[in-house]
Scaffold this motif. Sequence first.
Motif, mmCIF file in Angstrom:
data_model
loop_
_atom_site.group_PDB
_atom_site.id
_atom_site.type_symbol
_atom_site.label_atom_id
_atom_site.label_comp_id
_atom_site.label_asym_id
_atom_site.label_seq_id
_atom_site.Cartn_x
_atom_site.Cartn_y
_atom_site.Cartn_z
ATOM 1 N N THR A 81 28.991 44.323 53.106
ATOM 2 C CA THR A 81 30.200 45.027 53.506
ATOM 3 C C THR A 81 31.320 44.708 52.530
ATOM 4 O O THR A 81 31.273 43.704 51.828
ATOM 5 N N PRO A 82 32.370 45.533 52.502
ATOM 6 C CA PRO A 82 33.457 45.288 51.559
ATOM 7 C C PRO A 82 34.182 43.970 51.821
ATOM 8 O O PRO A 82 34.885 43.472 50.976
ATOM 9 N N SER A 83 34.052 43.440 53.063
ATOM 10 C CA SER A 83 34.815 42.226 53.379
ATOM 11 C C SER A 83 34.164 40.963 52.817
ATOM 12 O O SER A 83 34.666 39.872 52.994
ATOM 13 N N ILE A 84 33.009 41.116 52.151
ATOM 14 C CA ILE A 84 32.377 39.944 51.547
ATOM 15 C C ILE A 84 32.656 39.958 50.045
ATOM 16 O O ILE A 84 32.229 40.864 49.331
ATOM 17 N N MET A 85 33.429 38.992 49.591
ATOM 18 C CA MET A 85 33.738 38.888 48.166
ATOM 19 C C MET A 85 33.045 37.654 47.618
ATOM 20 O O MET A 85 33.096 36.589 48.215
ATOM 21 N N GLU A 86 32.415 37.797 46.483
ATOM 22 C CA GLU A 86 31.709 36.664 45.855
ATOM 23 C C GLU A 86 32.694 35.612 45.355
ATOM 24 O O GLU A 86 32.387 34.441 45.280
ATOM 25 N N GLU A 87 33.876 36.059 44.973
ATOM 26 C CA GLU A 87 34.888 35.129 44.450
ATOM 27 C C GLU A 87 36.275 35.695 44.729
ATOM 28 O O GLU A 87 36.410 36.884 45.038
ATOM 29 N N PRO A 88 37.299 34.855 44.618
ATOM 30 C CA PRO A 88 38.663 35.335 44.882
ATOM 31 C C PRO A 88 39.125 36.331 43.816
ATOM 32 O O PRO A 88 38.578 36.395 42.717
ATOM 33 N N MET A 89 40.137 37.088 44.178
ATOM 34 C CA MET A 89 40.735 38.063 43.265
ATOM 35 C C MET A 89 42.248 37.989 43.420
ATOM 36 O O MET A 89 42.749 37.721 44.510
ATOM 37 N N CYS A 90 42.955 38.246 42.337
ATOM 38 C CA CYS A 90 44.420 38.212 42.410
ATOM 39 C C CYS A 90 44.926 39.409 43.220
ATOM 40 O O CYS A 90 44.572 40.551 42.938
ATOM 41 N N LEU A 91 45.724 39.130 44.251
ATOM 42 C CA LEU A 91 46.302 40.179 45.100
ATOM 43 C C LEU A 91 47.727 40.505 44.655
ATOM 44 O O LEU A 91 48.104 41.661 44.537
ATOM 45 N N ILE A 92 48.521 39.466 44.418
ATOM 46 C CA ILE A 92 49.907 39.644 43.957
ATOM 47 C C ILE A 92 50.022 39.016 42.571
ATOM 48 O O ILE A 92 49.879 37.800 42.419
ATOM 49 N N ILE B 20 49.457 35.349 43.939
ATOM 50 C CA ILE B 20 48.720 35.058 45.172
ATOM 51 C C ILE B 20 47.294 35.573 45.009
ATOM 52 O O ILE B 20 47.085 36.751 44.683
ATOM 53 N N TRP B 21 46.320 34.694 45.225
ATOM 54 C CA TRP B 21 44.911 35.060 45.122
ATOM 55 C C TRP B 21 44.299 35.194 46.508
ATOM 56 O O TRP B 21 44.616 34.419 47.408
ATOM 57 N N MET B 22 43.405 36.180 46.653
ATOM 58 C CA MET B 22 42.836 36.512 47.955
ATOM 59 C C MET B 22 41.322 36.360 47.929
ATOM 60 O O MET B 22 40.664 36.692 46.960
ATOM 61 N N TRP B 23 40.783 35.842 49.039
ATOM 62 C CA TRP B 23 39.330 35.776 49.204
ATOM 63 C C TRP B 23 39.007 36.230 50.625
ATOM 64 O O TRP B 23 39.447 35.619 51.596
ATOM 65 N N CYS B 24 38.283 37.346 50.756
ATOM 66 C CA CYS B 24 37.898 37.880 52.065
ATOM 67 C C CYS B 24 36.446 37.522 52.349
ATOM 68 O O CYS B 24 35.560 37.817 51.545
ATOM 69 N N LEU B 25 36.210 36.883 53.498
ATOM 70 C CA LEU B 25 34.870 36.401 53.847
ATOM 71 C C LEU B 25 34.595 36.671 55.324
ATOM 72 O O LEU B 25 35.530 36.748 56.126
ATOM 73 N N THR C 12 37.280 39.074 59.977
ATOM 74 C CA THR C 12 37.233 38.704 58.554
ATOM 75 C C THR C 12 38.261 37.608 58.299
ATOM 76 O O THR C 12 39.399 37.698 58.759
ATOM 77 N N LEU C 13 37.835 36.569 57.594
ATOM 78 C CA LEU C 13 38.737 35.488 57.201
ATOM 79 C C LEU C 13 39.317 35.843 55.832
ATOM 80 O O LEU C 13 38.571 36.051 54.867
ATOM 81 N N VAL C 14 40.626 35.966 55.766
ATOM 82 C CA VAL C 14 41.299 36.265 54.499
ATOM 83 C C VAL C 14 42.068 35.019 54.076
ATOM 84 O O VAL C 14 43.001 34.596 54.762
ATOM 85 N N LEU C 15 41.644 34.418 52.971
ATOM 86 C CA LEU C 15 42.306 33.213 52.464
ATOM 87 C C LEU C 15 43.230 33.597 51.317
ATOM 88 O O LEU C 15 42.844 34.338 50.408
ATOM 89 N N LEU C 16 44.466 33.104 51.371
ATOM 90 C CA LEU C 16 45.446 33.367 50.321
ATOM 91 C C LEU C 16 45.874 32.058 49.679
ATOM 92 O O LEU C 16 46.463 31.198 50.334
ATOM 93 N N ASP C 17 45.536 31.901 48.414
ATOM 94 C CA ASP C 17 45.927 30.703 47.667
ATOM 95 C C ASP C 17 47.084 31.093 46.761
ATOM 96 O O ASP C 17 47.004 32.094 46.043
#
Length: 290
Positions: A1-12, A77-82, A91-96
């Motif tokens: 599903t789209p909510s599974i990301m292998e690695e974080p991505m820059c959101l902002i 801000i980097w985002m990781w959706c899992l 969905t757990l959305v982590l923002l670093d």
Amino acid sequence: TPSIMEEPMCLIENNPKEQLRVNQEALKILQSIQQPVVVVAIVGLYRTGKSYLMNKLAGKKKGFSLGATIQAQTMGIWMWCLPHPKKPDHTLVLLDTEGLGDVEKSNTANDSWIFALSILLSSTFVYNSMGTIDQYALEKLQYVTELTKRIKVKSTPPKDSEGEEEDSSDFLRFFPAFVWAVRDFSLLLKLNGKPITEDEYLENALKRKKGTEKKLDLAKKCIRQYFPSRKCFVFDRPASRRALEELEDLPESKLNPDFLEQVQHFCSYIHEQAQAKVIQGGHTVTGTCE
């Protein structure tokens, strides 16, 4: 599903000499999430181990960049959706976030915007600091005191002449749960000779101290006022200073067992207690309506 990301991505994106900008590719991923989102953001000074905690919440050894040197690693801000490990169909959305207070950055004004955005986006907001909750740590929370300038709430004007309390209640509807993570903590949790909990330690630190200048108490007042839900975790130093450079690659057997236990306690709490993001009117947020 789209909510599974292998690695974080820059959101902002926070590019030198530019205003903050949304990465459209990351936004598309976020908007494709149909499930309720539990959004956990972490903010704090640079080089304080934020990314390590976020990777642990993701259940991964690597992901968000740790960076062992003194230069800040995360920009913007980097985002990781899992998939959420404890809540089915969430969905757990982590923002670093980029470390605050990096003197090498060209646009330090963006720090307060990143801080404000992290609060608006998250359902649980983790503030990460080093050592103890002291005046220095509280002063670094100056961004809290700037929030009213950065965040405008569209609402009917308050009917009472005072206005201030009405305004703060408008803010509260949007504000996440607040978690203070104190890293490299070496004190005994005692007050007046009696053992206290981590939460009691935080609440005592946030009390107005007699004789203190009002402006120094402003950050305390703002945290008490804007974040009715507050929690504290303290962490021992994870390893020797030299070993910290290889924290990503160190086997757990080389890490301080007390630290590992504290990290486990923190992750369990966030996974079990952090709620889905809710907006005005009590609507649960999915990625689609972010």
